[in-house]
Design a protein around this motif. Structure first.
Motif, PDB file in Angstrom:
ATOM      1  N   ASP A 189       0.831  -1.217   0.000  1.00 47.38           N
ATOM      2  CA  ASP A 189       0.000   0.000   0.000  1.00 47.38           C
ATOM      3  C   ASP A 189       0.866   1.269   0.000  1.00 47.38           C
ATOM      4  O   ASP A 189       0.372   2.362  -0.271  1.00 47.38           O
ATOM      5  CB  ASP A 189      -0.968   0.011   1.198  1.00 47.38           C
ATOM      6  CG  ASP A 189      -0.280  -0.032   2.561  1.00 47.38           C
ATOM      7  OD1 ASP A 189       0.969  -0.109   2.621  1.00 47.38           O
ATOM      8  OD2 ASP A 189      -1.001   0.022   3.579  1.00 47.38           O
ATOM      9  N   TYR A 202      12.184   2.774  -0.804  1.00 46.39           N
ATOM     10  CA  TYR A 202      11.513   1.460  -0.850  1.00 46.39           C
ATOM     11  C   TYR A 202      10.222   1.543  -1.656  1.00 46.39           C
ATOM     12  O   TYR A 202      10.013   0.770  -2.601  1.00 46.39           O
ATOM     13  CB  TYR A 202      11.222   0.964   0.577  1.00 46.39           C
ATOM     14  CG  TYR A 202      10.172  -0.140   0.617  1.00 46.39           C
ATOM     15  CD1 TYR A 202      10.466  -1.417   0.112  1.00 46.39           C
ATOM     16  CD2 TYR A 202       8.887   0.084   1.127  1.00 46.39           C
ATOM     17  CE1 TYR A 202       9.506  -2.433   0.117  1.00 46.39           C
ATOM     18  CE2 TYR A 202       7.929  -0.918   1.133  1.00 46.39           C
ATOM     19  CZ  TYR A 202       8.244  -2.173   0.639  1.00 46.39           C
ATOM     20  OH  TYR A 202       7.283  -3.179   0.635  1.00 46.39           O
ATOM     21  N   HIS A 241       8.624  10.336   7.022  1.00 49.41           N
ATOM     22  CA  HIS A 241       7.726   9.338   7.624  1.00 49.41           C
ATOM     23  C   HIS A 241       6.269   9.517   7.163  1.00 49.41           C
ATOM     24  O   HIS A 241       5.644  10.533   7.486  1.00 49.41           O
ATOM     25  CB  HIS A 241       7.813   9.485   9.144  1.00 49.41           C
ATOM     26  CG  HIS A 241       7.264   8.337   9.909  1.00 49.41           C
ATOM     27  ND1 HIS A 241       7.362   8.268  11.271  1.00 49.41           N
ATOM     28  CD2 HIS A 241       6.622   7.206   9.527  1.00 49.41           C
ATOM     29  CE1 HIS A 241       6.816   7.151  11.701  1.00 49.41           C
ATOM     30  NE2 HIS A 241       6.350   6.491  10.653  1.00 49.41           N
ATOM     31  N   TYR A 280      19.523   3.314  15.060  1.00 51.18           N
ATOM     32  CA  TYR A 280      18.968   3.854  16.312  1.00 51.18           C
ATOM     33  C   TYR A 280      19.959   4.703  17.102  1.00 51.18           C
ATOM     34  O   TYR A 280      19.542   5.474  17.954  1.00 51.18           O
ATOM     35  CB  TYR A 280      18.434   2.714  17.197  1.00 51.18           C
ATOM     36  CG  TYR A 280      17.228   2.018  16.571  1.00 51.18           C
ATOM     37  CD1 TYR A 280      15.952   2.556  16.685  1.00 51.18           C
ATOM     38  CD2 TYR A 280      17.376   0.839  15.844  1.00 51.18           C
ATOM     39  CE1 TYR A 280      14.849   1.941  16.100  1.00 51.18           C
ATOM     40  CE2 TYR A 280      16.283   0.218  15.256  1.00 51.18           C
ATOM     41  CZ  TYR A 280      15.026   0.768  15.387  1.00 51.18           C
ATOM     42  OH  TYR A 280      13.941   0.167  14.799  1.00 51.18           O
TER      43      TYR A 280
HETATM   44  O1  DAU Z   1       2.447  -0.825   4.480  1.00 52.15           O
HETATM   45  C1  DAU Z   1       3.098  -1.975   4.032  1.00 52.15           C
HETATM   46  C2  DAU Z   1       4.556  -1.894   4.400  1.00 52.15           C
HETATM   47  O2  DAU Z   1       4.632  -2.103   5.808  1.00 52.15           O
HETATM   48  C3  DAU Z   1       5.426  -2.901   3.668  1.00 52.15           C
HETATM   49  O3  DAU Z   1       5.400  -2.606   2.294  1.00 52.15           O
HETATM   50  C4  DAU Z   1       6.871  -2.854   4.187  1.00 52.15           C
HETATM   51  O4  DAU Z   1       7.631  -3.864   3.573  1.00 52.15           O
HETATM   52  C5  DAU Z   1       6.842  -3.078   5.684  1.00 52.15           C
HETATM   53  O5  DAU Z   1       8.142  -2.971   6.202  1.00 52.15           O
HETATM   54  C6  DAU Z   1       5.918  -2.079   6.364  1.00 52.15           C
HETATM   55  O6  DAU Z   1       6.468  -0.732   6.295  1.00 52.15           O
HETATM   56  P1  DAU Z   1       6.400   0.282   7.555  1.00 52.15           P
HETATM   57  O7  DAU Z   1       7.462   1.269   7.403  1.00 52.15           O
HETATM   58  O8  DAU Z   1       5.006   0.744   7.764  1.00 52.15           O
HETATM   59  O9  DAU Z   1       6.728  -0.805   8.728  1.00 52.15           O
HETATM   60  P2  DAU Z   1       7.663  -0.706  10.036  1.00 52.15           P
HETATM   61  O10 DAU Z   1       7.351  -1.921  10.854  1.00 52.15           O
HETATM   62  O11 DAU Z   1       9.058  -0.433   9.694  1.00 52.15           O
HETATM   63  O12 DAU Z   1       7.058   0.555  10.777  1.00 52.15           O
HETATM   64  C7  DAU Z   1       5.700   0.593  11.185  1.00 52.15           C
HETATM   65  C8  DAU Z   1       5.471   1.937  11.853  1.00 52.15           C
HETATM   66  O13 DAU Z   1       6.186   1.966  13.097  1.00 52.15           O
HETATM   67  C9  DAU Z   1       5.991   3.115  11.050  1.00 52.15           C
HETATM   68  O14 DAU Z   1       5.115   4.221  11.246  1.00 52.15           O
HETATM   69  C10 DAU Z   1       7.360   3.414  11.653  1.00 52.15           C
HETATM   70  C11 DAU Z   1       7.168   3.019  13.115  1.00 52.15           C
HETATM   71  N1  DAU Z   1       8.381   2.480  13.809  1.00 52.15           N
HETATM   72  C12 DAU Z   1       9.090   1.505  13.181  1.00 52.15           C
HETATM   73  C13 DAU Z   1      10.213   0.980  13.782  1.00 52.15           C
HETATM   74  C14 DAU Z   1      11.030  -0.094  13.093  1.00 52.15           C
HETATM   75  C15 DAU Z   1       8.715   2.936  15.059  1.00 52.15           C
HETATM   76  O15 DAU Z   1       8.022   3.817  15.624  1.00 52.15           O
HETATM   77  N2  DAU Z   1       9.830   2.406  15.661  1.00 52.15           N
HETATM   78  C16 DAU Z   1      10.607   1.463  15.069  1.00 52.15           C
HETATM   79  O16 DAU Z   1      11.624   1.045  15.668  1.00 52.15           O
END
Ligand code: DAU
Ligand code: NAD
Length: 354
Positions: A133, A158, A293, A350
């Motif tokens: 998405d 990405y 973000h 981090y």
């Molecule tokens: O929406 C689909 C996508 O979801 C996929 O296409 C990607 O492959 C997948 O990694 C994921 O992307 P996000 O960036 O949304 O996922 P992530 O788990 O990295 O982060 C989820 C949310 O949490 C995002 O708003 C960033 C935040 N976050 C992430 C990490 C790793 C934090 O607040 N702290 C963190 O340490």
């Protein structure tokens, strides 16, 4: 026989396990085994005669062509990708190579192979592309959820690389008639997710007594989908999806990141209380935001529900409870993947953000 690329990753391995549980049809898993690919995920099927593994990079067209010539698949499902947004910010090169050039190579090899098939097999052949998405960009709070007609507006290296791959798939259908279907899914969670993504890193860090890093103020919103529900949507799209179409897949589960972290902490407080009696909530730390973000993702999954009859079975509470239990029961799996490379990644992403 079907091909799955990226089958040693999080969603691909869940897909293969689910597939072999339900079907007798063999599957070839084509995976380069990057840091995110883990054959441990597939330990339970490694002796299954219907499971074949090939360590091949999507950048190697010759090896891909040999595989299709040898196994003659009736479908190719493309899960392989560099998938972590934060890694794409630190180093976009691999994302361009795998997600764009790799998809191009796979399409070229598929087109050549498909062109040689007899008419009936040509007609029933499928190329299913698994996308995200994130290609639609970011929503404001009151915007309607992403539909299949929302214009593409990717914001990270990405999501831009995934958008490019979606466009290539579309073009191969439009220009060459290749029988393609694309799915665009929201955030997945569940067993075997590498602890670099929000849910598994929070569970892992909580249990290790480390900081739970929340980017910005934690108000960003994602639409969470249990991985097995996603795998079932992909199967349906493979069986019944209309050619050249895209299908959005989502959980109807919009949550702020802070709510996700709080729910994980609350569940762990009950299932694995800290020895000092304090809540895991005390480990939360707000850190410097991710550059660019995206504020909010939300999927309108009406089309796949109406056309293909798909609906998620898990809600966030049931799916998250299953996920947390899996991580508690599989601490060895986690300790095996948090190697030296993983620690280097934590330092890079981090360090100095508190
Ligand atoms: O929406 C689909 C996508 O979801 C996929 O296409 C990607 O492959 C997948 O990694 C994921 O992307 P996000 O960036 O949304 O996922 P992530 O788990 O990295 O982060 C989820 C949310 O949490 C995002 O708003 C960033 C935040 N976050 C992430 C990490 C790793 C934090 O607040 N702290 C963190 O340490
Ligand atoms: P992942 O990072 O866990 O796994 C990716 C797999 O691809 C790994 O096994 C890796 O070894 C393999 N791979 C990487 N580069 C390769 C190459 N050049 N050649 C062959 N194999 C290679 O990813 P995931 O979370 O399982 O995501 C799978 C697919 O689903 C991706 O296309 C991703 O964009 C998409 N997607 C993911 C989510 C999510 O929330 N995780 C949501 C929507 C869409």
């Amino acid at each position: 026989m079907i091909f799955v690329t990226g089958g040693a990753g999080f969603i691909g391995s869940n897909f293969i396990l689910n597939w072999l549980d339900k079907h007798k049809e063999p599957v070839v898993n084509i995976d380069k085994l990057t840091y995110a690919g883990n054959l441990e995920n597939l330990k339970s099927v490694e002796c299954n005669p219907n499971y074949i593994f090939a360590k091949v990079d999507l950048l190697d067209q010759t090896a891909l062509a040999e595989l299709v010539g040898k196994y003659k698949p009736r479908a190719i499902l493309n899960f392989a990708a560099e998938s972590h947004v934060d890694r794409s910010i630190h180093g976009p090169g691999d994302f361009i190579q795998t997600n764009i050039v790799g998809t191009f190579n796979l399409l070229e090899v598929t087109r050549a192979y498909w062109g040689t098939l007899p008419e009936a097999e040509k007609k029933s052949f499928r190329f299913l592309h698994v996308s995200t998405d994130e290609v639609y960009g970011s929503l404001e709070m009151n915007d309607p959820a992403f539909s299949e007609t929302t214009p593409y507006a990717p914001n990270s290296p990405y999501s831009a690389s995934k958008a490019a791959s979606d466009h290539l798939v579309r073009a191969y259908h439009h220009t060459y008639g290749l029988p393609t279907v694309t799915t665009n899914c929201s955030n997945n969670y569940g067993p075997y997710q590498f602890p670099e993504k929000l849910i598994p890193i929070v569970i892992h860090n909580a249990l290790k007594g480390k900081d739970l890093p929340i980017y910005g103020d934690g108000s960003n919103i994602r639409d969470w989908l249990y991985v097995v529900d996603h795998c079932e949507a992909i199967e349906l799209a493979l069986d019944k999806g209309r050619l050249g179409e895209t299908y959005n897949v989502g959980g109807w589960n919009e949550k702020k990141n802070i709510e996700v972290v709080d729910t994980i902490c609350g569940t762990l407080d009950k299932l694995r209380p800290r020895s000092d009696g304090k809540s895991y909530l005390t480990q939360k730390v707000f850190v410097k935001d991710r550059p660019g973000h995206d504020k909010r993702y939300a999927i309108d999954a009406t089309k796949i529900e109406k056309e293909l009859g798909w609906k998620p079975k898990e809600n966030f509470e049931t799916g998250l409870a299953k996920t947390i239990k899996w991580y508690l029961d599989n601490e060895t799996w986690v300790s095996n993947v948090v190697s030296g490379n993983y620690r280097e990644w934590l330092d890079k992403n981090y360090e100095g953000r508190k």
